[in-house]
Design a protein around this motif. Sequence first.
Motif, mmCIF file in Angstrom:
data_model
loop_
_atom_site.group_PDB
_atom_site.id
_atom_site.type_symbol
_atom_site.label_atom_id
_atom_site.label_comp_id
_atom_site.label_asym_id
_atom_site.label_seq_id
_atom_site.Cartn_x
_atom_site.Cartn_y
_atom_site.Cartn_z
ATOM 1 N N VAL A 432 5.226 -18.140 74.347
ATOM 2 C CA VAL A 432 6.221 -17.676 75.507
ATOM 3 C C VAL A 432 7.004 -18.838 75.838
ATOM 4 N N GLU A 433 8.159 -18.666 75.831
ATOM 5 C CA GLU A 433 9.393 -19.406 76.165
ATOM 6 C C GLU A 433 9.899 -18.924 77.664
ATOM 7 N N GLY A 434 10.641 -20.051 78.446
ATOM 8 C CA GLY A 434 11.194 -19.670 79.614
ATOM 9 C C GLY A 434 12.294 -18.950 79.173
ATOM 10 N N ALA A 435 12.924 -18.146 80.401
ATOM 11 C CA ALA A 435 13.928 -17.441 79.980
ATOM 12 C C ALA A 435 15.258 -18.080 80.050
ATOM 13 N N PRO A 436 16.072 -17.882 79.000
ATOM 14 C CA PRO A 436 17.697 -18.495 79.042
ATOM 15 C C PRO A 436 18.042 -18.661 80.283
ATOM 16 N N GLU A 437 18.981 -19.848 80.242
ATOM 17 C CA GLU A 437 19.938 -20.016 81.516
ATOM 18 C C GLU A 437 20.716 -18.988 81.601
ATOM 19 N N GLY A 438 21.032 -18.618 82.971
ATOM 20 C CA GLY A 438 21.821 -17.428 83.316
ATOM 21 C C GLY A 438 21.260 -16.033 83.387
ATOM 22 N N VAL A 439 20.225 -15.777 82.860
ATOM 23 C CA VAL A 439 19.504 -14.288 83.006
ATOM 24 C C VAL A 439 18.055 -14.797 83.596
ATOM 25 N N ARG A 440 17.876 -15.897 83.988
ATOM 26 C CA ARG A 440 16.404 -16.147 84.530
ATOM 27 C C ARG A 440 16.251 -15.488 85.811
ATOM 28 N N ALA A 441 14.939 -14.819 85.879
ATOM 29 C CA ALA A 441 14.737 -14.271 87.091
ATOM 30 C C ALA A 441 14.607 -15.243 88.080
ATOM 31 N N GLY A 442 14.750 -14.729 89.592
ATOM 32 C CA GLY A 442 14.761 -15.442 90.750
ATOM 33 C C GLY A 442 13.553 -16.635 91.109
ATOM 34 N N ASP A 443 13.577 -17.339 91.777
ATOM 35 C CA ASP A 443 12.408 -18.149 92.222
ATOM 36 C C ASP A 443 11.540 -17.588 93.333
ATOM 37 N N ASP A 444 12.076 -16.526 93.965
ATOM 38 C CA ASP A 444 11.526 -15.997 95.161
ATOM 39 C C ASP A 444 10.456 -15.099 94.956
ATOM 40 N N GLY A 445 10.078 -14.806 93.867
ATOM 41 C CA GLY A 445 9.151 -13.641 93.582
ATOM 42 C C GLY A 445 10.008 -12.465 93.070
ATOM 43 N N GLU A 446 11.185 -12.431 93.058
ATOM 44 C CA GLU A 446 11.830 -11.432 92.441
ATOM 45 C C GLU A 446 12.818 -11.470 91.591
ATOM 46 N N PRO A 447 13.077 -10.809 90.695
ATOM 47 C CA PRO A 447 14.371 -10.865 89.735
ATOM 48 C C PRO A 447 15.507 -11.072 90.544
ATOM 49 N N GLY A 448 16.438 -11.933 90.220
ATOM 50 C CA GLY A 448 17.377 -12.328 90.812
ATOM 51 C C GLY A 448 18.744 -13.283 90.046
ATOM 52 N N GLY A 449 19.929 -13.179 90.629
ATOM 53 C CA GLY A 449 20.858 -13.658 90.032
ATOM 54 C C GLY A 449 21.741 -14.407 91.150
ATOM 55 N N PRO A 450 22.929 -14.629 90.804
ATOM 56 C CA PRO A 450 23.861 -15.272 91.792
ATOM 57 C C PRO A 450 23.893 -14.184 93.298
ATOM 58 N N ALA A 451 23.876 -14.878 94.310
ATOM 59 C CA ALA A 451 23.996 -13.608 95.534
ATOM 60 C C ALA A 451 25.188 -12.909 95.473
ATOM 61 N N SER A 452 25.168 -11.933 95.924
ATOM 62 C CA SER A 452 26.294 -11.089 95.939
ATOM 63 C C SER A 452 27.238 -11.418 97.285
ATOM 64 N N ALA A 453 28.410 -11.177 97.223
ATOM 65 C CA ALA A 453 29.285 -11.666 98.358
ATOM 66 C C ALA A 453 29.083 -10.577 99.542
ATOM 67 N N GLU A 454 28.929 -10.924 100.608
ATOM 68 C CA GLU A 454 28.762 -10.219 101.811
ATOM 69 C C GLU A 454 29.526 -8.880 101.821
ATOM 70 N N ALA A 455 29.071 -7.738 102.211
ATOM 71 C CA ALA A 455 29.725 -6.653 102.185
ATOM 72 C C ALA A 455 30.784 -6.538 103.204
ATOM 73 N N GLU A 487 16.845 -14.216 103.134
ATOM 74 C CA GLU A 487 18.108 -14.693 102.399
ATOM 75 C C GLU A 487 18.660 -13.580 101.244
ATOM 76 N N THR A 488 17.893 -12.387 101.266
ATOM 77 C CA THR A 488 18.154 -11.420 100.203
ATOM 78 C C THR A 488 19.399 -10.868 100.562
ATOM 79 N N PRO A 489 20.469 -10.936 99.676
ATOM 80 C CA PRO A 489 21.705 -10.326 100.004
ATOM 81 C C PRO A 489 21.608 -8.611 99.947
ATOM 82 N N PRO A 490 22.068 -8.328 101.291
ATOM 83 C CA PRO A 490 21.906 -6.857 101.593
ATOM 84 C C PRO A 490 22.484 -5.828 100.649
#
Length: 630
Positions: A432-455, A487-490
């Motif tokens: 098993v290998e770590g996920a490639p940079e840029g598609v790595r799931a988030g560190d908070d227990g949930e998949p995630g990427g760059p935070a979305s802009a506020e609506a 901190e989860t983007p709505p």
Amino acid sequence: MSIVPGGITESGPISEGAIAVVGLACRLPQAPDPQAFWQLLKEGRSAVGEVPHDRWDADTLTGPARHGAFLDRVDGFDAAFFGISPREAAMMDPQQRLVLELAWEALEDAGILPESVRGTRTGVFFGAMWDDYATLLHRRGLSAVTQHSVTGLNRSIIANRVSYALGLRGPSLTVDTAQSSGLTAVHLACESLRSGASEIALAGGVNLNIVPESAFGAERFGGLSPDGRCYTFDERANGYVRGEGGGVVLLKPLARALADGDPVYCVIRGSAMNNDGATDGLTVPNPQAQQDVLRLAYEAAGVDPAQVQYVELHGTGTKVGDPVEASALGAVLGTAYGRERPVAVGSAKTNVGHLEGAAGIVGLLKVALSLRNGQLPASLNYEQPNPRIALDEWNLRVQRSLTDWPAAGTGALPLAGVSSFGMGGTNCHVVVEGAPEGVRAGDDGEPGGPASAEAAGPLPWVLSGTDTAALRAQAERLRSFVAARPETPPADVALTLATSRTAFAHRAVVLGQDTDALLNNLTAVANGQASPGVVGGCVSGGSGRVGFLFSGQGSQRVGMGRVLYGAFPVFAAALDEVCGAFDGVLGGSLREVMFAEGVGAEGVLERTEFAQPALFAVEVGLFRLVESWG
């Protein structure tokens, strides 16, 4: 629950044959989901206790069979959710029921609507080795046999039931290689993906300890620890303690996962399996065979064993098995040419017990969560090394506390191995290998990427359930989830709920300008209360097709569509097309009238010859925008 990220970028090479883990689900003692499992591991807790009284009478037991790691309930099941009658559900092995729930949760965790995979070549591979429920029912004699007994108790149906319920047409099989069943199922799933027989695959294992016969069998076999603890690699090693539950991973070829923009937990680079062959006894492990399966796995993965930082052990804490496993790891990984630091090792069996047919998938889940969070949790119950295990000579180190993941080297991704061995000699190892940079799931227990802009305006959070109680429960679950992660983007929550959750008959839309307002309205739904920010209703059948109503005059306003025009090219192109068709008739620019500013602008737009074309232009633009989103 997983949150679809606001954006994902691709980076790094795509390894040929690499398989991405894009979804997880589990039900383990004191850990009803992957996030709870990670917390249990991170905090170094043990889920081992005494047998619950609703299984068998623990007061009459004095030996190892008195201990174990158990789920709170195995009898609860929403049969109607899966279209199963109460009579059939009563005859179904709870292992079948559990894998149905886990398969659904794994798909949702990956952001995939279960309905969207119906009819596809999605493979289903599950490991299992016990038939406790059949034993329980057979005690009632021939009168207990019904028309549902064969399908309810046959182990092959554990996988087939998932394929049937979700309409999946890929390979579907239940694997029994004893204690290595769960990891072998993952190995076979990866092979199926590489061959093209499966497009995506659900793989995992399940194990429920329902009757004392299997516990006493393990005790008489000599495998259980008298004091109900698993002392992996420790001098006190005297056997294992049984655990129960299940786990599932959703697998995709890495290239497809990248193309689909999936957050990735980790990547399976390669795997291998073999058998001990003839040894001094049917259940006696073969050191050379274990070395061979390790070498085969790293050769298949194209990975230098010297670069591996951690191995999740089979690690049962037995006097014979642990030294053999350690010597094989030392020969292939620990003393590999070029290794600079010892190989860290550990076993989740010290936390949740030995899940036997599902043990391997538990180890893989632990590694996936560890890689995502960049940390290694402790292997419990270790104080002094087993005198038959030469840790220093074999360059191995038992992980004794929570630490950061060991450095992988400049530009390199972290690497781990997972081992699982069956009592009949079937060995399996996964690289098993770590996920490639840029598609790595988030560190908070949930998949995630760059935070979305506020609506820029109010957001809708859409919820549904099969009945009112289920809808309220969903609202409370979402409220608790977001409240614990402010901190989860709505907008990410809104996107996930709208695009990757099944819409059931009982529905509610929660509206809010910010997280606090949305949480307050979720509380109202959970409590069955009315709120201005909640719209609810029930769908009473129908085809499920969408109808669009282009409303008439009266809702026009100066500036309508201006923000959308600047934000979405699809909307802008559709608006320009409609406005262009009217400009020649109106003798001027309709868009300029719509977007005008200053005194008198409102009065011009109020005129029917401008108001109705302007509304039509905005409505067409909205339709094209929604259409572009699918």
